[in-house]
Design an enzyme around this catalytic site. Structure first.
Site, short mmCIF file in Angstrom:
data_model
loop_
_atom_site.label_atom_id
_atom_site.label_comp_id
_atom_site.label_asym_id
_atom_site.label_seq_id
_atom_site.Cartn_x
_atom_site.Cartn_y
_atom_site.Cartn_z
CE LYS A 1 -97.44 -48.73 -33.81
NZ LYS A 1 -95.98 -48.77 -33.57
NE ARG B 1 -97.72 -44.74 -29.12
CZ ARG B 1 -97.58 -44.43 -30.42
NH1 ARG B 1 -98.58 -43.98 -31.11
NH2 ARG B 1 -96.40 -44.58 -31.00
NE ARG C 1 -90.06 -44.04 -38.24
CZ ARG C 1 -90.97 -44.41 -37.33
NH1 ARG C 1 -92.00 -45.15 -37.68
NH2 ARG C 1 -90.81 -44.06 -36.07
NE ARG D 1 -91.13 -42.63 -30.49
CZ ARG D 1 -91.04 -42.76 -31.81
NH1 ARG D 1 -89.93 -42.43 -32.43
NH2 ARG D 1 -92.06 -43.19 -32.49
#
Ligand code: ADP
Ligand code: AMP
Length: 214
Positions: free
Chosen positions: A13, A88, A127, A171
């Site tokens: 995203k 969210r 990442r 998560r």
């Protein structure tokens, strides 16, 4: 153009939102980036948010909604914006709708970037984020020219605390429970668009641009 980016943590995203913000010259508003900046600056909000983020949990809606509602009322948002990581939860989505309708406004698109859970853990462990400008890379898929150094601003890259595999699992669970229902929510509103997030980031970008310019 008012867009929200949906998708699991690590779906891409932020990567897409930054490219879209550059192309359309509208702000990229990432609640995750806002919380991380508050943590870095040791604000009260940062201290509270960190407790939840480190555990892989969502920051409570009371600390999140007003932050975004105030942000989208700022002048630089008049032509549009890209919300990344917000909403969210269903209450956050409802609060956003309410705030927009009070302004006689509405969202144009909810873009869902689809990536299966199997790919996510690999993405998150690779990442790397820049401590300076927040640019995001991947050690295998989107490497920097010089290892560990941001291509854009030359600062150091770090692995986010919440990208450790045990936190990523949590998560993902939270995503499926609390955020995935937003896909049906925006489908019901007629603004949901889906793209395959497993392909090269340029292909994902082209797919999104095609939707926005159709
Ligand atoms: P999100 O904002 O959804 O949490 P990011 O944009 O930070 O996700 O992307 C997660 C990781 O996957 C980053 O390391 C990023 O560089 C990498 N990534 C993003 N898009 C792709 C893609 N299409 N293919 C491979 N890796 C990607
Ligand atoms: P992100 O950078 O979008 O992956 O967000 C990192 C973390 O910040 C999330 O795991 C949450 O703990 C918190 N966060 C970001 N956006 C929100 C939101 N809209 N609601 C609640 N928590 C959020």
């Amino acid at each position: 153009m008012k867009i929200i980016m949906l998708g699991a943590p690590g779906a891409g995203k932020g990567t897409q939102a930054k490219m879209l913000a550059d192309k359309y010259e509208i702000p990229h508003i990432s609640t995750g980036d806002i919380f991380r900046a508050n943590i870095k600056n040791e604000t009260e909000l940062g201290k509270k948010a960190k407790e939840y983020m480190d555990k892989g949990l969502l920051v409570p809606d009371e600390l999140t909604v007003n932050l975004v509602v105030d942000r989208i009322k700022q002048d630089d948002c008049s032509k549009g914006y890209i919300l990344d990581g917000f909403p969210r939860t269903i209450p956050q989505a409802e609060a956003l709708d309410k705030a927009l309708s009070d302004l006689n406004d509405k969202l144009d698109y909810a873009i869902n970037v689809e990536v299966p859970d199997e790919n996510i853990v690999k993405r998150m462990s690779g990442r790397r984020a820049c401590v300076g400008c927040g640019a995001t890379y991947h050690i295998v898929h989107i490497p920097t020219k010089v290892e560990g150094i941001c291509d854009r601003c030359g600062k150091e890259l770090i692995l986010r605390d919440d990208d450790k595999p045990e936190t990523v699992e949590k998560r993902l669970k939270v995503y499926h429970e609390q955020t995935q229902p937003l896909i049906d929510y925006y489908q019901g509103k007629g603004i949901l668009k889906e793209v395959d997030g497993t392909v090269d980031m340029k292909e994902v970008f082209d797919a999104i641009v095609n939707i926005l310019e159709a």
